[in-house]
Design a protein around this motif. Sequence first.
Motif, PDB file in Angstrom:
ATOM      1  N   LEU A 146       0.773  -1.397   0.070  1.00 16.93           N
ATOM      2  CA  LEU A 146       0.120  -0.128  -0.015  1.00 16.93           C
ATOM      3  C   LEU A 146       0.723   1.194  -0.088  1.00 16.93           C
ATOM      4  O   LEU A 146       0.663   2.149   0.675  1.00 16.93           O
ATOM      5  N   ASP A 147       1.977   1.319  -0.903  1.00 17.26           N
ATOM      6  CA  ASP A 147       2.848   2.187  -0.753  1.00 17.26           C
ATOM      7  C   ASP A 147       2.419   3.639  -0.432  1.00 17.26           C
ATOM      8  O   ASP A 147       2.420   3.998   0.747  1.00 17.26           O
ATOM      9  N   GLY A 148       1.975   4.371  -1.499  1.00 17.12           N
ATOM     10  CA  GLY A 148       1.753   5.952  -1.050  1.00 17.12           C
ATOM     11  C   GLY A 148       0.240   6.206  -0.684  1.00 17.12           C
ATOM     12  O   GLY A 148      -0.211   7.172  -0.373  1.00 17.12           O
ATOM     13  N   ARG A 149      -0.668   5.030  -0.634  1.00 13.34           N
ATOM     14  CA  ARG A 149      -1.905   5.003  -0.110  1.00 13.34           C
ATOM     15  C   ARG A 149      -2.092   5.246   1.382  1.00 13.34           C
ATOM     16  O   ARG A 149      -3.183   5.842   1.767  1.00 13.34           O
ATOM     17  N   THR A 150      -1.364   4.842   2.188  1.00 11.10           N
ATOM     18  CA  THR A 150      -1.209   4.796   3.598  1.00 11.10           C
ATOM     19  C   THR A 150       0.305   5.226   4.188  1.00 11.10           C
ATOM     20  O   THR A 150       0.831   5.012   3.614  1.00 11.10           O
ATOM     21  N   ASP A 151       0.294   5.744   5.524  1.00  5.91           N
ATOM     22  CA  ASP A 151       1.293   6.090   6.063  1.00  5.91           C
ATOM     23  C   ASP A 151       1.552   4.913   7.053  1.00  5.91           C
ATOM     24  O   ASP A 151       0.915   3.814   7.194  1.00  5.91           O
ATOM     25  N   GLN A 152       2.850   4.862   7.777  1.00  5.21           N
ATOM     26  CA  GLN A 152       3.045   3.790   8.501  1.00  5.21           C
ATOM     27  C   GLN A 152       2.315   3.725   9.659  1.00  5.21           C
ATOM     28  O   GLN A 152       1.757   2.402  10.030  1.00  5.21           O
ATOM     29  N   ALA A 153       1.612   4.550  10.222  1.00  8.86           N
ATOM     30  CA  ALA A 153       0.799   4.412  11.517  1.00  8.86           C
ATOM     31  C   ALA A 153      -0.494   3.617  11.291  1.00  8.86           C
ATOM     32  O   ALA A 153      -1.066   2.717  11.472  1.00  8.86           O
ATOM     33  N   THR A 154      -1.084   3.904   9.916  1.00  6.58           N
ATOM     34  CA  THR A 154      -2.174   3.239   9.269  1.00  6.58           C
ATOM     35  C   THR A 154      -1.763   1.786   8.918  1.00  6.58           C
ATOM     36  O   THR A 154      -2.807   0.861   9.262  1.00  6.58           O
ATOM     37  N   LYS A 155      -0.660   1.637   8.415  1.00  5.28           N
ATOM     38  CA  LYS A 155      -0.413   0.355   8.390  1.00  5.28           C
ATOM     39  C   LYS A 155      -0.261  -0.296   9.338  1.00  5.28           C
ATOM     40  O   LYS A 155      -0.720  -1.747   9.433  1.00  5.28           O
ATOM     41  N   MET A 168      -1.991  -0.115  12.207  1.00  6.13           N
ATOM     42  CA  MET A 168      -3.179  -0.270  12.671  1.00  6.13           C
ATOM     43  C   MET A 168      -4.087  -1.223  11.678  1.00  6.13           C
ATOM     44  O   MET A 168      -4.576  -2.123  12.419  1.00  6.13           O
ATOM     45  N   LEU A 169      -3.784  -1.496  10.301  1.00  9.36           N
ATOM     46  CA  LEU A 169      -4.440  -2.396   9.541  1.00  9.36           C
ATOM     47  C   LEU A 169      -3.571  -3.852  10.053  1.00  9.36           C
ATOM     48  O   LEU A 169      -4.492  -4.766  10.201  1.00  9.36           O
ATOM     49  N   LEU A 170      -2.448  -3.812  10.212  1.00  3.95           N
ATOM     50  CA  LEU A 170      -1.863  -5.119  10.822  1.00  3.95           C
ATOM     51  C   LEU A 170      -2.242  -5.580  12.149  1.00  3.95           C
ATOM     52  O   LEU A 170      -2.719  -6.647  12.235  1.00  3.95           O
ATOM     53  N   LYS A 171      -2.523  -4.756  12.868  1.00  2.00           N
ATOM     54  CA  LYS A 171      -3.183  -5.025  14.334  1.00  2.00           C
ATOM     55  C   LYS A 171      -4.583  -5.591  14.025  1.00  2.00           C
ATOM     56  O   LYS A 171      -4.921  -6.429  14.764  1.00  2.00           O
ATOM     57  N   VAL A 172      -5.234  -5.129  13.189  1.00  2.00           N
ATOM     58  CA  VAL A 172      -6.704  -5.554  13.151  1.00  2.00           C
ATOM     59  C   VAL A 172      -6.704  -6.959  12.400  1.00  2.00           C
ATOM     60  O   VAL A 172      -7.598  -7.812  12.774  1.00  2.00           O
ATOM     61  N   VAL A 173      -5.773  -7.052  11.408  1.00  2.00           N
ATOM     62  CA  VAL A 173      -5.519  -8.426  10.834  1.00  2.00           C
ATOM     63  C   VAL A 173      -5.057  -9.484  11.943  1.00  2.00           C
ATOM     64  O   VAL A 173      -5.652 -10.502  12.060  1.00  2.00           O
ATOM     65  N   GLU A 174      -4.164  -9.112  12.961  1.00  2.00           N
ATOM     66  CA  GLU A 174      -4.026  -9.994  13.840  1.00  2.00           C
ATOM     67  C   GLU A 174      -5.138 -10.308  14.951  1.00  2.00           C
ATOM     68  O   GLU A 174      -5.240 -11.314  15.409  1.00  2.00           O
ATOM     69  N   SER A 205     -10.993   7.213   9.793  1.00  2.00           N
ATOM     70  CA  SER A 205     -10.909   7.128   8.353  1.00  2.00           C
ATOM     71  C   SER A 205     -10.508   8.742   7.705  1.00  2.00           C
ATOM     72  O   SER A 205      -9.536   8.823   6.915  1.00  2.00           O
ATOM     73  N   LYS A 206     -11.256   9.565   8.340  1.00  2.00           N
ATOM     74  CA  LYS A 206     -10.800  11.017   7.728  1.00  2.00           C
ATOM     75  C   LYS A 206      -9.560  11.389   8.307  1.00  2.00           C
ATOM     76  O   LYS A 206      -8.696  12.036   7.604  1.00  2.00           O
ATOM     77  N   ASP A 207      -9.039  11.068   9.436  1.00  2.00           N
ATOM     78  CA  ASP A 207      -7.598  11.347   9.955  1.00  2.00           C
ATOM     79  C   ASP A 207      -6.699  10.544   9.218  1.00  2.00           C
ATOM     80  O   ASP A 207      -5.522  11.005   9.126  1.00  2.00           O
ATOM     81  N   LEU A 208      -6.807   9.282   9.192  1.00  2.00           N
ATOM     82  CA  LEU A 208      -5.749   8.293   8.537  1.00  2.00           C
ATOM     83  C   LEU A 208      -5.437   8.627   7.247  1.00  2.00           C
ATOM     84  O   LEU A 208      -4.537   8.496   6.594  1.00  2.00           O
ATOM     85  N   TRP A 209      -6.647   9.233   6.358  1.00  2.00           N
ATOM     86  CA  TRP A 209      -6.403   9.301   5.059  1.00  2.00           C
ATOM     87  C   TRP A 209      -6.672  10.925   4.702  1.00  2.00           C
ATOM     88  O   TRP A 209      -7.601  11.293   4.068  1.00  2.00           O
ATOM     89  N   LYS A 210      -5.643  11.759   4.965  1.00  2.00           N
ATOM     90  CA  LYS A 210      -5.901  13.252   5.349  1.00  2.00           C
ATOM     91  C   LYS A 210      -5.808  13.898   3.818  1.00  2.00           C
ATOM     92  O   LYS A 210      -6.632  14.879   3.354  1.00  2.00           O
ATOM     93  N   LYS A 211      -4.761  13.403   3.083  1.00  2.00           N
ATOM     94  CA  LYS A 211      -4.759  13.920   1.551  1.00  2.00           C
ATOM     95  C   LYS A 211      -5.522  13.734   0.752  1.00  2.00           C
ATOM     96  O   LYS A 211      -6.246  12.675   0.773  1.00  2.00           O
ATOM     97  N   GLU A 212      -6.083  14.678  -0.210  1.00  2.00           N
ATOM     98  CA  GLU A 212      -7.242  14.272  -1.240  1.00  2.00           C
ATOM     99  C   GLU A 212      -6.871  13.025  -1.947  1.00  2.00           C
ATOM    100  O   GLU A 212      -7.863  12.450  -2.000  1.00  2.00           O
ATOM    101  N   ASP A 213      -5.550  12.959  -2.381  1.00  2.00           N
ATOM    102  CA  ASP A 213      -5.344  11.582  -3.287  1.00  2.00           C
ATOM    103  C   ASP A 213      -5.481  10.274  -2.430  1.00  2.00           C
ATOM    104  O   ASP A 213      -6.031   9.454  -2.838  1.00  2.00           O
ATOM    105  N   GLN A 214      -5.099  10.484  -1.043  1.00  5.88           N
ATOM    106  CA  GLN A 214      -5.253   9.220  -0.427  1.00  5.88           C
ATOM    107  C   GLN A 214      -6.647   8.974   0.086  1.00  5.88           C
ATOM    108  O   GLN A 214      -7.085   7.761   0.065  1.00  5.88           O
TER     109      GLN A 214
END
Length: 152
Positions: free
Chosen positions: A8-17, A19-25, A119-128
């Motif tokens: 998910l290279d440019g779509r998310t930052d490290q913190a979001t990744k 969080m996604l990893l934790k929800v998968v776990e 989700s609004k805070d995790l994907w702040k940029k318009e392209d994200q």
Amino acid sequence: MESPILMLDGRTDQATKKMLLKVVERKQKYDQLTNRHLLLMWSTIFITFCYFLYLYYFLFVPYSYSFAAVFSVFVGKSWNVFLLMLVIGLYGWMNILREKRDKAEKEFHALRCEIIDKSKDLWKKEDQWQNRHLVFDMMKKNFDINLFHENK
């Protein structure tokens, strides 16, 4: 990290990744506890059924003329008491696993709802923000985690 989350290279930052990893776990932990609980529940049912079938044919039918005879034969063989304790212990263990499963489900659902709420805070940029549905689709397709709605 899981490889689809890493991609998910440019779509998310490290913190979001993270969080996604934790929800998968948490989802994997919940699934594992669900499978253990089901296995133990069916094992308990089968063992209890076999035990009561044994008691009926080898204890209640031959000694049905007297409760005292049934009781004395039951207590006379010590492994009857041990088998009864085994059945009671399996039932208790099954309930403990059910409670752990319910707790894991609540933790998973809480984290999933937190990701949806933030989700609004995790994907702040318009392209994200425009591409977040790709992340949600990937989570649904690869891990069966629905991030589109809070309902289960």
